[in-house]
Design an enzyme around this catalytic site. Sequence first.
Site, mmCIF file in Angstrom:
data_model
loop_
_atom_site.group_PDB
_atom_site.id
_atom_site.type_symbol
_atom_site.label_atom_id
_atom_site.label_comp_id
_atom_site.label_asym_id
_atom_site.label_seq_id
_atom_site.Cartn_x
_atom_site.Cartn_y
_atom_site.Cartn_z
ATOM 1 N N GLU A 227 -23.381 8.635 -34.763
ATOM 2 C CA GLU A 227 -22.980 10.042 -34.830
ATOM 3 C C GLU A 227 -22.798 10.508 -36.270
ATOM 4 O O GLU A 227 -21.783 11.094 -36.629
ATOM 5 C CB GLU A 227 -21.700 10.291 -34.012
ATOM 6 C CG GLU A 227 -21.971 10.645 -32.565
ATOM 7 C CD GLU A 227 -20.810 11.377 -31.912
ATOM 8 O OE1 GLU A 227 -20.945 12.587 -31.650
ATOM 9 O OE2 GLU A 227 -19.767 10.738 -31.662
ATOM 10 N N ASP B 261 -21.829 2.446 -30.339
ATOM 11 C CA ASP B 261 -21.060 3.161 -29.321
ATOM 12 C C ASP B 261 -21.914 3.192 -28.057
ATOM 13 O O ASP B 261 -22.879 3.936 -27.973
ATOM 14 C CB ASP B 261 -20.749 4.566 -29.828
ATOM 15 C CG ASP B 261 -20.031 5.421 -28.798
ATOM 16 O OD1 ASP B 261 -19.735 4.920 -27.694
ATOM 17 O OD2 ASP B 261 -19.766 6.605 -29.099
#
Length: 482
Positions: free
Chosen positions: A265, A377
């Site tokens: 991200e 993640d």
Amino acid sequence: MSFPINEAVARLRKEAADWQAPIVDLIAAQTEDPFKVLTATILSARTKDEVTAAAARRLFAQAENAEDLAKLSIAELERLIYPVGFFHSKARYLAALPAALARNFGGKVPKTVEELIRLPGVGRKTANLVVAVAFKKPAICVDTHVHRIMNLWGYVATETPLATEMALRAKLPAPYWLEINSLLVAFGQALCKPRFPHCDRCPLADICPRIGITPRKLPMKKELSADKPALRLVSWNVNGLRAIVEKGFLDAVRRLDADIFALQEIKAFPEQLPEAARSIPGYQAWWHPAKKKGYSGVAVFSRKEPLNVIYGLGREDCDSEGRVLTLEFADFYFVAAYFPNSQDGLKRLTFKLEFNRAMLAHINRLAAEKSVLLCGDLNVAHKEIDLANPKANVQNPGFTPEERAGLEEILQAGYADTFRLFHPEPQRYSWWSYRTAARQRNVGWRIDYFLVDAKSQGRVRAAEIHNDIHGSDHCPVSVDFL
């Protein structure tokens, strides 16, 4: 003693057949069209050759000439050339190129450096390459490889590529001008690398003064043992790299002291980041941002130079979101991933499960060759122990039966959850909502992982969650790997 440039060039010519040709040479071998050489060279800046080659093929399929290029919008150009470095800027340069050619040069690609640098996105390096490759005219293209290698040879003593170009124009024998860039780029990529060059197998080892370099150390041929220093590998969803730079990110990098550092991200293109985040001392960086601005994206910083880098999974729906980077090293693959969130209403659940299957196929292919570490993640808590309120979240994104089964499928295929190899205890989490002081109360989820293939579990010496490091709603996770 002066450096024997004639002998060096003669030796490099003999070796060059075994090296990968620079991208502009590959284009030139297929076409002498100056327009294609020019556009391919614009694409190639700050981009791996294999990425440039694929982008050039897509672009030329739609635009064989300036007239065709003028018909494409910036959005269409971005789609065609992604993921070349700085693709937003390059798309704008390409969109402006036909008009600039028509306005200044009658629609034709000019033949001199001075004229070429008037075109959008064209600097001296690009201009010299076009003059040399497309028009076979005397030109010396000086990129970082040429500048670096000429200085480590002691053939020039210069501070900048421009100064190197001027020095070589005065000193380098004219017959070498056209080929010197191709030779030194291929040489620099194959052997004379910026960090830890392969002097042990260099054809110039006996004549090179090795000014200012540290050759690589060859690994000792022995079995892995507990005496071998372990690599520290770290993964962190930073939830916006531009934002976290202002929240102690670089201090965390220094504190964790990782050999390889994976980020998820990042929500930015490299050109949007401050220099401190793009170029961390001691590391090289690889970027795979999403096409969509401010969304997703992964990056890997590594002290070790990989043998190869693979961008994505080979699926446009996944790869356009910048979710996977794979770095190949001598005895393992490092896969950095940001798995999709199934989102409210589970509207992306099907997409996530398809991503899981594509990822499993990817790591299975890699595991057939050598050890595999998958980190990132994964956007799922595996078991009830992995979140604070399991009963309340059974049908919520990240803890649905389908998502948990998807992770279980990967584990059952022979991959181990490294954290649970060392830590069976509850209340160990890697993500906390920003709401309701969840982190202070440790009401969290463990959704960040390092997975390792079954045959390589013994190489994992430690696994940790670093919940004392802040700056994001996630914290870093790490393994020590032999």
